[in-house]
Design a protein around this motif. Structure first.
Motif, PDB file in Angstrom:
ATOM      1  N   ALA A 291      15.857  -3.864 -49.195  1.00 60.42           N
ATOM      2  CA  ALA A 291      15.115  -2.668 -48.793  1.00 60.42           C
ATOM      3  C   ALA A 291      15.118  -2.500 -47.278  1.00 60.42           C
ATOM      4  CB  ALA A 291      13.689  -2.737 -49.324  1.00 60.42           C
ATOM      5  N   GLU A 292      14.981  -3.604 -46.553  1.00 59.74           N
ATOM      6  CA  GLU A 292      15.000  -3.539 -45.091  1.00 59.74           C
ATOM      7  C   GLU A 292      16.399  -3.234 -44.556  1.00 59.74           C
ATOM      8  OE1 GLU A 292      12.601  -3.716 -42.736  1.00 59.74           O
ATOM      9  OE2 GLU A 292      11.169  -3.590 -44.391  1.00 59.74           O
ATOM     10  N   SER A 293      17.410  -3.371 -45.404  1.00 55.55           N
ATOM     11  CA  SER A 293      18.791  -3.071 -45.016  1.00 55.55           C
ATOM     12  C   SER A 293      19.224  -1.689 -45.497  1.00 55.55           C
ATOM     13  CB  SER A 293      19.732  -4.144 -45.575  1.00 55.55           C
ATOM     14  OG  SER A 293      19.372  -5.423 -45.075  1.00 55.55           O
ATOM     15  N   ASN A 294      18.247  -0.840 -45.813  1.00 58.37           N
ATOM     16  CA  ASN A 294      18.470   0.560 -46.181  1.00 58.37           C
ATOM     17  C   ASN A 294      19.089   0.719 -47.562  1.00 58.37           C
ATOM     18  OD1 ASN A 294      18.090   3.267 -45.682  1.00 58.37           O
ATOM     19  ND2 ASN A 294      20.049   3.528 -44.605  1.00 58.37           N
ATOM     20  N   VAL A 295      18.743  -0.187 -48.461  1.00 59.18           N
ATOM     21  CA  VAL A 295      19.070  -0.027 -49.873  1.00 59.18           C
ATOM     22  C   VAL A 295      17.809   0.493 -50.565  1.00 59.18           C
ATOM     23  CG1 VAL A 295      19.798  -1.142 -52.012  1.00 59.18           C
ATOM     24  CG2 VAL A 295      20.762  -1.887 -49.822  1.00 59.18           C
TER      25      VAL A 295
ATOM     26  N   ILE B  77      16.309   9.114 -58.978  1.00 57.53           N
ATOM     27  CA  ILE B  77      16.145  10.487 -58.517  1.00 57.53           C
ATOM     28  C   ILE B  77      15.333  10.557 -57.223  1.00 57.53           C
ATOM     29  CG2 ILE B  77      14.014  11.043 -59.746  1.00 57.53           C
ATOM     30  CD1 ILE B  77      17.201  13.228 -59.466  1.00 57.53           C
ATOM     31  N   LEU B  78      14.555   9.509 -56.948  1.00 56.62           N
ATOM     32  CA  LEU B  78      13.748   9.472 -55.729  1.00 56.62           C
ATOM     33  C   LEU B  78      14.502   8.919 -54.533  1.00 56.62           C
ATOM     34  CD1 LEU B  78      10.393   8.145 -57.255  1.00 56.62           C
ATOM     35  CD2 LEU B  78      10.984  10.511 -56.701  1.00 56.62           C
ATOM     36  N   CYS B  79      15.747   8.544 -54.734  1.00 59.96           N
ATOM     37  CA  CYS B  79      16.531   7.936 -53.665  1.00 59.96           C
ATOM     38  C   CYS B  79      16.751   8.943 -52.529  1.00 59.96           C
ATOM     39  CB  CYS B  79      17.874   7.461 -54.212  1.00 59.96           C
ATOM     40  SG  CYS B  79      18.921   6.652 -52.990  1.00 59.96           S
ATOM     41  N   PRO B  80      16.371   8.598 -51.301  1.00 56.31           N
ATOM     42  CA  PRO B  80      16.539   9.528 -50.179  1.00 56.31           C
ATOM     43  C   PRO B  80      17.994   9.616 -49.743  1.00 56.31           C
ATOM     44  CG  PRO B  80      15.678   7.447 -49.386  1.00 56.31           C
ATOM     45  CD  PRO B  80      15.701   7.348 -50.892  1.00 56.31           C
ATOM     46  N   PRO B  81      18.402  10.729 -49.154  1.00 55.99           N
ATOM     47  CA  PRO B  81      19.792  10.889 -48.699  1.00 55.99           C
ATOM     48  C   PRO B  81      20.208   9.855 -47.670  1.00 55.99           C
ATOM     49  CG  PRO B  81      18.658  13.002 -48.730  1.00 55.99           C
ATOM     50  CD  PRO B  81      17.613  11.956 -48.957  1.00 55.99           C
ATOM     51  N   SER B  82      19.246   9.292 -46.956  1.00 54.91           N
ATOM     52  CA  SER B  82      19.577   8.343 -45.895  1.00 54.91           C
ATOM     53  C   SER B  82      19.927   6.951 -46.405  1.00 54.91           C
ATOM     54  CB  SER B  82      18.401   8.228 -44.926  1.00 54.91           C
ATOM     55  OG  SER B  82      17.238   7.797 -45.621  1.00 54.91           O
ATOM     56  N   ALA B  83      19.666   6.674 -47.678  1.00 55.92           N
ATOM     57  CA  ALA B  83      19.919   5.332 -48.208  1.00 55.92           C
ATOM     58  C   ALA B  83      21.411   5.042 -48.265  1.00 55.92           C
ATOM     59  CB  ALA B  83      19.306   5.187 -49.593  1.00 55.92           C
ATOM     60  N   ILE B  84      21.780   3.814 -47.916  1.00 58.99           N
ATOM     61  CA  ILE B  84      23.187   3.391 -47.982  1.00 58.99           C
ATOM     62  C   ILE B  84      23.596   3.135 -49.430  1.00 58.99           C
ATOM     63  CG2 ILE B  84      24.840   1.610 -47.302  1.00 58.99           C
ATOM     64  CD1 ILE B  84      23.206   1.138 -44.812  1.00 58.99           C
ATOM     65  N   GLN B  85      22.732   2.464 -50.162  1.00 57.16           N
ATOM     66  CA  GLN B  85      22.977   2.144 -51.563  1.00 57.16           C
ATOM     67  C   GLN B  85      21.642   2.219 -52.296  1.00 57.16           C
ATOM     68  OE1 GLN B  85      25.310  -1.433 -52.310  1.00 57.16           O
ATOM     69  NE2 GLN B  85      26.352  -1.266 -50.339  1.00 57.16           N
TER      70      GLN B  85
ATOM     71  N   ASP C 170      24.107  11.362 -51.288  1.00 59.79           N
ATOM     72  CA  ASP C 170      23.700  12.751 -51.235  1.00 59.79           C
ATOM     73  C   ASP C 170      22.902  13.117 -52.479  1.00 59.79           C
ATOM     74  OD1 ASP C 170      25.462  13.278 -53.370  1.00 59.79           O
ATOM     75  OD2 ASP C 170      27.136  13.621 -51.976  1.00 59.79           O
ATOM     76  N   GLY C 171      22.422  14.368 -52.506  1.00 63.92           N
ATOM     77  CA  GLY C 171      21.551  14.774 -53.591  1.00 63.92           C
ATOM     78  C   GLY C 171      22.212  14.699 -54.949  1.00 63.92           C
ATOM     79  N   ASN C 172      23.519  14.959 -55.013  1.00 60.72           N
ATOM     80  CA  ASN C 172      24.193  14.947 -56.301  1.00 60.72           C
ATOM     81  C   ASN C 172      24.453  13.540 -56.816  1.00 60.72           C
ATOM     82  OD1 ASN C 172      24.355  17.742 -56.469  1.00 60.72           O
ATOM     83  ND2 ASN C 172      26.246  17.797 -55.253  1.00 60.72           N
ATOM     84  N   SER C 173      24.483  12.560 -55.900  1.00 57.82           N
ATOM     85  CA  SER C 173      24.886  11.227 -56.310  1.00 57.82           C
ATOM     86  C   SER C 173      23.847  10.544 -57.187  1.00 57.82           C
ATOM     87  CB  SER C 173      25.159  10.343 -55.083  1.00 57.82           C
ATOM     88  OG  SER C 173      23.969  10.145 -54.342  1.00 57.82           O
ATOM     89  N   VAL C 174      22.622  11.060 -57.210  1.00 61.18           N
ATOM     90  CA  VAL C 174      21.612  10.460 -58.053  1.00 61.18           C
ATOM     91  C   VAL C 174      21.386  11.263 -59.334  1.00 61.18           C
ATOM     92  CG1 VAL C 174      20.433   9.317 -56.175  1.00 61.18           C
ATOM     93  CG2 VAL C 174      19.752  11.628 -56.792  1.00 61.18           C
ATOM     94  N   ASN C 175      22.214  12.264 -59.583  1.00 65.49           N
ATOM     95  CA  ASN C 175      22.152  13.002 -60.836  1.00 65.49           C
ATOM     96  C   ASN C 175      22.937  12.209 -61.874  1.00 65.49           C
ATOM     97  OD1 ASN C 175      21.763  14.912 -62.788  1.00 65.49           O
ATOM     98  ND2 ASN C 175      23.358  16.288 -62.013  1.00 65.49           N
TER      99      ASN C 175
END
Length: 281
Positions: free
Chosen positions: A35-39, A100-108, A2-7
Motif C-alpha cells: 500500500a505504501e508503494s502505491n498498490v 472499482i474503488l481503485c484510484p487512477p493514480s495506483a500503480i497496481q 485508468d477508469g476502464n481498467s477496473v471494469n
C-alpha cells in the motif's frame, strides 16, 4: 490504472496481487508495504487489513471446498458443477466491487486476506495471470500462537477428524499440511508469479527483503528506508524456543519436513531458551 481498467469481468481486467498465509504470519506487514508503494489494497478492510468483501465468502465456502477435496492442492474439476459456478460468480463479483474503488493514480491493485490461500484455484480461474504472495512464519511459532482461527475453523474439513480441544500438535499438523500444499500448487501453477516471504527474513534483513518484494511486484525500488520503518519484529518471534524440548521434539516429527521445505533449520541446530518464561502470542 485508468477508469476502464477496473471494469472487471471474469478472466479480464488487470491481474491482482493477492496476499495470503496463515493468520499471524505477517500478511498485514506485506499489505502495508504494498500500500505504501502505491498498490491499491482496498478501503473496506477490517482491523487486520483484510479485504472485507471476501471475508464472508471465504467463511461460507472454504469448508465445502475442503470437504470435497481434503486438500488445498486441488483443481476446480474436483468440485461439483454447482459449487464451481457459484464460486466463480461470487468471487468475480467480490473482486469487481473491491477493484472499482481503485484510484487512477495506483500503480497496481490487489488485496490481502490470509484465507485466500484456500481458494487459489478459484482465483486463478478468474485471473489467469494473478500473482500471489505466500507469507510464512515458522511452524513452531505458529503452533503456540493464540490466534488459531484458521485451524479451529477448518481442521475438521481438511482432515475429517474432529478435535474438541486442539493442541499445539494439532496446530502444527494443520500448518504443515496447509502451507506445503500451497507451496506445491503455486510452484506448479504459478511458478515465478508466486513469491514466498518468510516473516523471519523480513525482520532479520528488512532492506533486502523489501527490495526483493518490490522487484518481484514490478514496483519502483525506492523509499526503502521509509518502508523499513514499517517492519516491527514481534516480541513473539521465536517463542517456540522457550518451550519444553520434549514438546518441540514432537513437533519436529509432525512438521519438521514442512519447515525444511521453507528453509527453516532443524530444532536440533538452534539453541533453546527454556530457562525464560514462555512469551505470549
Amino acid at each position: 490504472m485508468d477508469g476502464n481498467s477496473v471494469n472487471l469481468t471474469r478472466g479480464g481486467g488487470p491481474s491482482p496481487i493477492i496476499v495470503g498465509g496463515s493468520r499471524g504470519s505477517g500478511t498485514r506487514l506485506i499489505r502495508s508495504l504494498l500500500a505504501e508503494s502505491n498498490v491499491f489494497m482496498g478501503y473496506d478492510d477490517n482491523d487486520s487489513g483484510d479485504a472485507h468483501v471476501f471475508s464472508l465468502l471465504l467463511q461460507r465456502y472454504i469448508n465445502p471446498i475442503l470437504q470435497h477435496t481434503h486438500t488445498l492442492d486441488y483443481s476446480l474439476s474436483q468440485l461439483s458443477q454447482n459449487l464451481r459456478e457459484t464460486l466463480l460468480t461470487e468471487f468475480s463479483t467480490a473482486a469487481r466491487h473491491h477493484a472499482i474503488l481503485c484510484p487512477p493514480s495506483a500503480i497496481q491493485w490487489g488485496w490481502k486476506n490470509p484465507r485466500c490461500m484456500f481458494i487459489l484455484p478459484v482465483l486463478q480461474e478468474i485471473y489467469p495471470q494473478m500473482r500471489f504472495i505466500h507469507v510464512v512464519r515458522d511452524g513452531y511459532d505458529m503452533a503456540f500462537s493464540s490466534n488459531q482461527r484458521q485451524s479451529q475453523k477448518h481442521y475438521y474439513a481438511l482432515f475429517d477428524e474432529a478435535r474438541a480441544n486442539m493442541t499445539c500438535e494439532d496446530h502444527a499438523k494443520f500448518w504443515a499440511r496447509v502451507n506445503t500444499e500451497v507451496l506445491r500448487w503455486t510452484r506448479r501453477e504459478l511458478g515465478d508469479r508466486c513469491l514466498t516471504v518468510r516473516l523471519e527474513d523480513m525482520c532479520d534483513q528488512p532492506e533486502k527483503a523489501i527490495q526483493r518484494l518490490l522487484e518481484w511486484a514490478g514496483l519502483p525500488v525506492q523509499n526503502v528506508g521509509t518502508l523499513r520503518s514499517l517492519v516491527k519484529s514481534p516480541q513473539s518471534l521465536g517463542r517456540w524456543r522457550h518451550q519444553d524440548q520434549a514438546v518441540i521434539a514432537k513437533l519436529e516429527r509432525i512438521c519438521g519436513e514442512a519447515r525444511a521445505s521453507f528453509g527453516y533449520p532443524s530444532a536440533g541446530n538452534i539453541p533453546m531458551l527454556v530457562e525464560d518464561a514462555p512469551r505470549q502470542a
